[in-house]
Design a protein around this motif. Structure first.
Motif, PDB file in Angstrom:
ATOM      1  N   ARG A   2     -21.011  10.538  15.379  1.00  0.00           N
ATOM      2  CA  ARG A   2     -19.894   9.589  15.483  1.00  0.00           C
ATOM      3  C   ARG A   2     -19.086   9.579  14.198  1.00  0.00           C
ATOM      4  O   ARG A   2     -19.652   9.561  13.107  1.00  0.00           O
ATOM      5  N   PRO A   3     -17.747   9.565  14.313  1.00  0.00           N
ATOM      6  CA  PRO A   3     -16.909   9.474  13.117  1.00  0.00           C
ATOM      7  C   PRO A   3     -17.185   8.178  12.363  1.00  0.00           C
ATOM      8  O   PRO A   3     -17.454   7.136  12.962  1.00  0.00           O
ATOM      9  N   LEU A   4     -17.082   8.255  11.019  1.00  0.00           N
ATOM     10  CA  LEU A   4     -17.335   7.111  10.150  1.00  0.00           C
ATOM     11  C   LEU A   4     -16.004   6.563   9.630  1.00  0.00           C
ATOM     12  O   LEU A   4     -15.220   7.291   9.018  1.00  0.00           O
ATOM     13  N   MET A  16     -13.989  -8.570  11.129  1.00  0.00           N
ATOM     14  CA  MET A  16     -15.015  -8.546  12.172  1.00  0.00           C
ATOM     15  C   MET A  16     -14.445  -8.027  13.486  1.00  0.00           C
ATOM     16  O   MET A  16     -15.100  -7.250  14.188  1.00  0.00           O
ATOM     17  N   THR A  17     -13.231  -8.427  13.812  1.00  0.00           N
ATOM     18  CA  THR A  17     -12.594  -7.962  15.047  1.00  0.00           C
ATOM     19  C   THR A  17     -12.346  -6.462  14.999  1.00  0.00           C
ATOM     20  O   THR A  17     -12.644  -5.741  15.959  1.00  0.00           O
ATOM     21  N   LEU A  18     -11.806  -5.974  13.878  1.00  0.00           N
ATOM     22  CA  LEU A  18     -11.563  -4.535  13.739  1.00  0.00           C
ATOM     23  C   LEU A  18     -12.863  -3.745  13.865  1.00  0.00           C
ATOM     24  O   LEU A  18     -12.923  -2.720  14.552  1.00  0.00           O
ATOM     25  N   VAL A  19     -13.916  -4.229  13.210  1.00  0.00           N
ATOM     26  CA  VAL A  19     -15.216  -3.559  13.261  1.00  0.00           C
ATOM     27  C   VAL A  19     -15.731  -3.524  14.700  1.00  0.00           C
ATOM     28  O   VAL A  19     -16.189  -2.484  15.187  1.00  0.00           O
ATOM     29  N   ASP A  20     -15.653  -4.665  15.403  1.00  0.00           N
ATOM     30  CA  ASP A  20     -16.124  -4.720  16.797  1.00  0.00           C
ATOM     31  C   ASP A  20     -15.373  -3.728  17.677  1.00  0.00           C
ATOM     32  O   ASP A  20     -15.984  -3.007  18.471  1.00  0.00           O
ATOM     33  N   VAL A  21     -14.056  -3.698  17.543  1.00  0.00           N
ATOM     34  CA  VAL A  21     -13.235  -2.793  18.359  1.00  0.00           C
ATOM     35  C   VAL A  21     -13.629  -1.337  18.100  1.00  0.00           C
ATOM     36  O   VAL A  21     -13.817  -0.546  19.026  1.00  0.00           O
ATOM     37  N   LEU A  22     -13.764  -0.985  16.824  1.00  0.00           N
ATOM     38  CA  LEU A  22     -14.076   0.402  16.471  1.00  0.00           C
ATOM     39  C   LEU A  22     -15.495   0.782  16.900  1.00  0.00           C
ATOM     40  O   LEU A  22     -15.720   1.883  17.409  1.00  0.00           O
ATOM     41  N   LYS A  28     -18.777   4.725  13.885  1.00  0.00           N
ATOM     42  CA  LYS A  28     -19.610   4.026  12.912  1.00  0.00           C
ATOM     43  C   LYS A  28     -18.650   3.401  11.910  1.00  0.00           C
ATOM     44  O   LYS A  28     -17.624   4.004  11.584  1.00  0.00           O
ATOM     45  N   VAL A  29     -18.975   2.205  11.412  1.00  0.00           N
ATOM     46  CA  VAL A  29     -18.034   1.482  10.553  1.00  0.00           C
ATOM     47  C   VAL A  29     -18.732   0.967   9.297  1.00  0.00           C
ATOM     48  O   VAL A  29     -19.847   0.458   9.358  1.00  0.00           O
ATOM     49  N   ILE A  30     -18.043   1.120   8.163  1.00  0.00           N
ATOM     50  CA  ILE A  30     -18.437   0.496   6.896  1.00  0.00           C
ATOM     51  C   ILE A  30     -17.323  -0.482   6.547  1.00  0.00           C
ATOM     52  O   ILE A  30     -16.151  -0.184   6.760  1.00  0.00           O
ATOM     53  N   GLU A  31     -17.691  -1.633   5.984  1.00  0.00           N
ATOM     54  CA  GLU A  31     -16.694  -2.651   5.651  1.00  0.00           C
ATOM     55  C   GLU A  31     -16.521  -2.794   4.143  1.00  0.00           C
ATOM     56  O   GLU A  31     -17.477  -2.635   3.394  1.00  0.00           O
ATOM     57  N   ALA A  32     -15.285  -3.119   3.741  1.00  0.00           N
ATOM     58  CA  ALA A  32     -14.991  -3.485   2.357  1.00  0.00           C
ATOM     59  C   ALA A  32     -14.017  -4.661   2.399  1.00  0.00           C
ATOM     60  O   ALA A  32     -13.156  -4.730   3.275  1.00  0.00           O
ATOM     61  N   VAL A  33     -14.171  -5.571   1.435  1.00  0.00           N
ATOM     62  CA  VAL A  33     -13.355  -6.789   1.415  1.00  0.00           C
ATOM     63  C   VAL A  33     -12.025  -6.574   0.709  1.00  0.00           C
ATOM     64  O   VAL A  33     -11.054  -7.265   0.974  1.00  0.00           O
ATOM     65  N   HIS A  34     -11.966  -5.602  -0.223  1.00  0.00           N
ATOM     66  CA  HIS A  34     -10.720  -5.323  -0.941  1.00  0.00           C
ATOM     67  C   HIS A  34     -10.727  -3.870  -1.405  1.00  0.00           C
ATOM     68  O   HIS A  34     -11.727  -3.156  -1.258  1.00  0.00           O
ATOM     69  N   ALA A  35      -9.614  -3.437  -1.973  1.00  0.00           N
ATOM     70  CA  ALA A  35      -9.437  -2.029  -2.335  1.00  0.00           C
ATOM     71  C   ALA A  35     -10.426  -1.550  -3.385  1.00  0.00           C
ATOM     72  O   ALA A  35     -10.909  -0.418  -3.328  1.00  0.00           O
ATOM     73  N   ASP A  36     -10.768  -2.405  -4.358  1.00  0.00           N
ATOM     74  CA  ASP A  36     -11.723  -1.997  -5.395  1.00  0.00           C
ATOM     75  C   ASP A  36     -13.084  -1.681  -4.778  1.00  0.00           C
ATOM     76  O   ASP A  36     -13.723  -0.683  -5.119  1.00  0.00           O
ATOM     77  N   GLU A  37     -13.517  -2.538  -3.859  1.00  0.00           N
ATOM     78  CA  GLU A  37     -14.783  -2.291  -3.158  1.00  0.00           C
ATOM     79  C   GLU A  37     -14.677  -1.009  -2.327  1.00  0.00           C
ATOM     80  O   GLU A  37     -15.603  -0.201  -2.282  1.00  0.00           O
ATOM     81  N   ALA A  38     -13.540  -0.811  -1.685  1.00  0.00           N
ATOM     82  CA  ALA A  38     -13.331   0.400  -0.886  1.00  0.00           C
ATOM     83  C   ALA A  38     -13.442   1.657  -1.740  1.00  0.00           C
ATOM     84  O   ALA A  38     -14.043   2.652  -1.326  1.00  0.00           O
TER      85      ALA A  38
END
Length: 123
Positions: A2-4, A16-22, A28-38
Motif C-alpha cells: 500500500r502507498p504511504l 483525523m478525517t483525512l486519515v480516515d478517508v485515505l 497507509k498514513v503517517i500524521e504530522a501536526v506541522h511542517a517541522d514535524e513533517a
C-alpha cells in the motif's frame, strides 16, 4: 504494497478525517501536526509516496507552501498535494508537479488526486 501518505494538518478533526478517508481508500498514513514535524518524519521514514499538507500551520516554522518546496527539492519522487480553505497559491507558491485543492476537500476528490500524484499502478 500500500502507498504511504504523510498527512500534515494542525487541526485535529480535519487531520483525523483525512486519515480516515485515505485509510479507507487503501493507503497507509503517517500524521504530522506541522511542517517541522513533517520534515522530521520525511528524514526518518523511507518509502513515503506522497504528502498532503495544509498551508496555514501556526505551530511550525514554515507553512505548507514552503514545506512543499522543501519536499520537491529534497525528495523529487514524493507527490505533493496542498490543501487550504483560506490561502490560494500565488505565482511561484506551488512547486513543479504539486497539486492544490481548496477546502473543504471532498473525499472522492482527495483520493483521485492522490492516485494521480502516484501515477499508474505498477505491476
Amino acid at each position: 504494497m500500500r502507498p504511504l501518505i504523510l498527512v500534515v494538518e494542525d487541526e485535529t478533526l480535519v487531520r483525523m478525517t483525512l486519515v480516515d478517508v485515505l485509510e479507507d481508500a487503501g493507503f497507509k498514513v503517517i500524521e504530522a501536526v506541522h511542517a517541522d514535524e513533517a520534515l522530521r518524519v520525511l528524514k526518518a521514514v523511507s518509502g513515503i509516496d506522497a504528502v498532503v499538507t495544509d498551508v496555514e500551520m501556526p505551530q511550525g516554522s514554515i507553512n505548507g507552501f514552503e514545506l512543499a518546496q522543501r519536499v520537491r527539492t529534497d525528495r523529487q519522487e514524493i507527490g505533493v498535494l496542498i490543501a487550504s480553505g483560506r490561502a490560494a497559491p500565488k505565482a511561484g507558491d506551488l512547486p513543479e508537479g504539486a497539486l492544490f485543492i481548496g477546502k473543504p476537500v471532498h473525499p472522492e476528490t482527495l483520493v483521485r488526486l492522490i492516485k494521480n500524484l502516484l501515477g499508474p499502478p505498477l505491476g
